[in-house]
Design a protein around this motif. Structure first.
Motif, PDB file in Angstrom:
ATOM      1  N   THR A 183       0.744  -1.195   0.009  1.00 56.26           N
ATOM      2  CA  THR A 183      -0.082   0.002   0.065  1.00 56.26           C
ATOM      3  C   THR A 183       0.717   1.291  -0.146  1.00 56.26           C
ATOM      4  N   SER A 184       0.496   2.303  -0.861  1.00 55.71           N
ATOM      5  CA  SER A 184       1.436   3.262  -0.966  1.00 55.71           C
ATOM      6  C   SER A 184       0.239   4.875  -0.679  1.00 55.71           C
ATOM      7  N   LEU A 185       0.810   5.681  -0.396  1.00 56.50           N
ATOM      8  CA  LEU A 185       0.126   6.904  -0.227  1.00 56.50           C
ATOM      9  C   LEU A 185       0.997   8.045  -0.773  1.00 56.50           C
ATOM     10  N   GLY A 186       0.125   9.088  -1.421  1.00 55.78           N
ATOM     11  CA  GLY A 186       0.879  10.011  -2.046  1.00 55.78           C
ATOM     12  C   GLY A 186       0.048  11.543  -2.265  1.00 55.78           C
ATOM     13  N   ALA A 187       0.848  12.453  -2.826  1.00 53.43           N
ATOM     14  CA  ALA A 187       0.137  13.703  -3.087  1.00 53.43           C
ATOM     15  C   ALA A 187       1.047  14.601  -4.169  1.00 53.43           C
ATOM     16  N   ILE A 188       0.215  15.168  -5.002  1.00 52.07           N
ATOM     17  CA  ILE A 188       0.762  16.028  -6.217  1.00 52.07           C
ATOM     18  C   ILE A 188       0.153  17.278  -6.074  1.00 52.07           C
ATOM     19  N   LEU A 189       1.031  18.396  -5.736  1.00 57.53           N
ATOM     20  CA  LEU A 189       0.232  19.601  -5.391  1.00 57.53           C
ATOM     21  C   LEU A 189       0.939  20.644  -6.290  1.00 57.53           C
ATOM     22  N   ASN A 190       0.207  21.277  -7.178  1.00 59.77           N
ATOM     23  CA  ASN A 190       0.552  22.100  -8.141  1.00 59.77           C
ATOM     24  C   ASN A 190       0.621  23.709  -7.345  1.00 59.77           C
ATOM     25  N   VAL A 191       1.626  23.866  -6.655  1.00 58.86           N
ATOM     26  CA  VAL A 191       1.853  25.332  -5.986  1.00 58.86           C
ATOM     27  C   VAL A 191       1.556  26.431  -6.728  1.00 58.86           C
ATOM     28  N   SER A 192       1.937  26.524  -7.781  1.00 60.76           N
ATOM     29  CA  SER A 192       1.793  27.610  -8.789  1.00 60.76           C
ATOM     30  C   SER A 192       1.767  27.063 -10.422  1.00 60.76           C
ATOM     31  N   ASN A 200       5.475  10.930  -1.398  1.00 58.54           N
ATOM     32  CA  ASN A 200       5.077   9.479  -1.522  1.00 58.54           C
ATOM     33  C   ASN A 200       5.434   8.709  -0.380  1.00 58.54           C
ATOM     34  N   ALA A 201       4.525   7.921   0.194  1.00 56.69           N
ATOM     35  CA  ALA A 201       5.069   7.014   1.092  1.00 56.69           C
ATOM     36  C   ALA A 201       4.809   5.526   0.467  1.00 56.69           C
ATOM     37  N   ASP A 202       5.716   4.767   0.622  1.00 56.70           N
ATOM     38  CA  ASP A 202       5.628   3.542  -0.355  1.00 56.70           C
ATOM     39  C   ASP A 202       5.642   2.446   0.853  1.00 56.70           C
ATOM     40  N   ASN A 203       4.846   1.199   0.686  1.00 56.72           N
ATOM     41  CA  ASN A 203       4.805   0.208   1.613  1.00 56.72           C
ATOM     42  C   ASN A 203       4.598   0.600   3.089  1.00 56.72           C
ATOM     43  N   VAL A 204       3.648   1.363   3.448  1.00 57.50           N
ATOM     44  CA  VAL A 204       3.294   2.136   4.452  1.00 57.50           C
ATOM     45  C   VAL A 204       3.029   1.210   5.596  1.00 57.50           C
ATOM     46  N   PHE A 205       2.750  -0.211   5.307  1.00 55.88           N
ATOM     47  CA  PHE A 205       2.459  -1.192   6.576  1.00 55.88           C
ATOM     48  C   PHE A 205       3.726  -1.829   6.597  1.00 55.88           C
ATOM     49  N   GLY A 206       4.639  -1.755   5.970  1.00 54.94           N
ATOM     50  CA  GLY A 206       6.079  -2.480   5.932  1.00 54.94           C
ATOM     51  C   GLY A 206       5.805  -3.942   5.731  1.00 54.94           C
ATOM     52  N   VAL A 207       5.081  -4.221   4.849  1.00 59.45           N
ATOM     53  CA  VAL A 207       4.856  -5.563   4.124  1.00 59.45           C
ATOM     54  C   VAL A 207       6.208  -6.265   3.645  1.00 59.45           C
ATOM     55  N   TYR A 229      17.166 -18.735   1.769  1.00 58.08           N
ATOM     56  CA  TYR A 229      17.659 -17.691   1.352  1.00 58.08           C
ATOM     57  C   TYR A 229      16.874 -16.994   0.466  1.00 58.08           C
ATOM     58  N   GLY A 230      16.508 -15.598   0.631  1.00 53.78           N
ATOM     59  CA  GLY A 230      15.695 -14.891  -0.342  1.00 53.78           C
ATOM     60  C   GLY A 230      15.926 -13.390  -0.458  1.00 53.78           C
ATOM     61  N   ARG A 231      15.423 -12.846  -1.422  1.00 55.82           N
ATOM     62  CA  ARG A 231      15.648 -11.360  -1.713  1.00 55.82           C
ATOM     63  C   ARG A 231      14.260 -10.745  -1.356  1.00 55.82           C
ATOM     64  N   GLY A 232      14.171  -9.795  -0.544  1.00 58.02           N
ATOM     65  CA  GLY A 232      12.710  -9.220  -0.170  1.00 58.02           C
ATOM     66  C   GLY A 232      12.755  -7.516  -0.686  1.00 58.02           C
ATOM     67  N   ILE A 233      11.518  -7.168  -0.666  1.00 58.00           N
ATOM     68  CA  ILE A 233      11.272  -5.699  -1.188  1.00 58.00           C
ATOM     69  C   ILE A 233      11.899  -4.863  -0.202  1.00 58.00           C
ATOM     70  N   VAL A 234      11.734  -3.413   0.050  1.00 54.54           N
ATOM     71  CA  VAL A 234      12.311  -2.785   0.998  1.00 54.54           C
ATOM     72  C   VAL A 234      11.002  -2.486   1.546  1.00 54.54           C
ATOM     73  N   GLY A 235      11.296  -2.018   3.005  1.00 54.58           N
ATOM     74  CA  GLY A 235      10.137  -1.667   3.970  1.00 54.58           C
ATOM     75  C   GLY A 235       9.756  -0.367   3.495  1.00 54.58           C
ATOM     76  N   THR A 236       8.939   0.373   4.617  1.00 46.43           N
ATOM     77  CA  THR A 236       8.278   1.679   4.397  1.00 46.43           C
ATOM     78  C   THR A 236       9.506   2.753   3.948  1.00 46.43           C
ATOM     79  N   THR A 237       9.406   3.422   3.021  1.00 47.11           N
ATOM     80  CA  THR A 237      10.142   4.421   2.336  1.00 47.11           C
ATOM     81  C   THR A 237       9.323   5.769   2.078  1.00 47.11           C
ATOM     82  N   TYR A 238       9.976   6.762   2.076  1.00 47.84           N
ATOM     83  CA  TYR A 238       9.314   8.115   1.927  1.00 47.84           C
ATOM     84  C   TYR A 238      10.305   8.887   0.837  1.00 47.84           C
ATOM     85  N   TYR A 239       9.711   9.632  -0.367  1.00 49.19           N
ATOM     86  CA  TYR A 239      10.482  10.401  -0.982  1.00 49.19           C
ATOM     87  C   TYR A 239       9.347  11.666  -1.504  1.00 49.19           C
TER      88      TYR A 239
END
Length: 246
Positions: A183-192, A200-207, A229-239
């Protein structure tokens, strides 16, 4: 010295409904003397009405002479080789609905049935792999994106849920890895007119999602004492980003 080409047709039944079909033939070089041949067949329908756009496509894709090297689990200093054909058929659905000026939802989903055939491992025919699902290839992929549109074109606030179905870590289908949803949440704002800010906040629940197993186990992987052994996705990230147009 190969040529890739495609031919298709689209027929408008009404102003808001059309059917189409396409055939494509291409290739991937793969840095070898035997390129992977790619053939695509697809047919579908498109519909458009006030606030609604929908599309459904049936497809079949054939990959011939897929080739890659892997680490030999018996002797890591030796590279093994995998060569074979892949066939996948399925349906893709794309749905966008905006019932009001402030709300819309977009859904993209794919269901496919991929399988292997005519497999050679280390140049030896391996018929036991025929019909297996290719490694790291899910049968289902679904993305749902609801959005709230701000007034006066100030931007939008959105959520996104992406579901990836279960996969196999190996072409031998010995180790199945579970599906996961992010699950991700985000916003796009046109300031001008010139400045846009996104967040954007990605993987908000740390799946925890596992995308592959241990390639050093070779083409048939397994558990060891209940673990792997396995390779996992990253946890919660913000950008975020700021865009200036001039």
């Amino acid at each position: 010295n190969r040529t890739a080409w495609t031919v298709g047709a689209n027929y408008m039944i009404t102003d808001g409904f059309a059917v189409y079909g396409r055939y494509a033939k291409g290739f991937q070089t793969n840095n070898t003397d035997t390129p992977t041949g790619v053939v695509l067949y697809e047919a579908g329908a498109r519909y458009h009405a006030e606030g609604l756009t929908a599309q459904a496509t049936l497809f079949q894709t054939n990959f011939n002479n897929q080739f890659y090297n892997f680490i030999d689990p018996i002797n890591p200093a030796v590279q093994g080789s995998f060569q074979g054909d892949l066939r996948t058929k399925g349906v893709e659905v794309d749905f966008n609905y905006r019932p009001t000026e402030i709300f819309g939802i977009d859904v993209v989903g794919v269901y496919q049935d991929p399988n292997l055939r005519d497999i050679f491992i280390n140049n030896v025919a391996t018929p036991s792999f025929d019909g297996n699902r290719p490694e790291r290839t899910p049968k289902t992929l679904v993305t749902v994106t609801p959005s709230i549109y701000l007034p006066n074109e100030l931007g939008e606030i959105y959520g996104r849920y992406k579901r990836v179905g279960n996969i196999f870590a190996d072409a031998g289908n010995g180790l199945a890895l579970p599906g996961y949803g992010v699950t991700s949440l985000g916003a796009i704002l046109n300031v001008s007119e010139r400045v846009q800010v996104t967040f954007n906040a990605d993987n908000v629940f740390g799946v925890t999602g596992v995308t592959e197993g241990n390639p050093r186990q070779g083409q048939t992987q397994s558990l060891s004492s209940g673990l792997f052994y396995g390779r996992g996705i990253v946890g919660t990230t913000y950008y975020g980003s700021v865009t200036l147009r001039f």
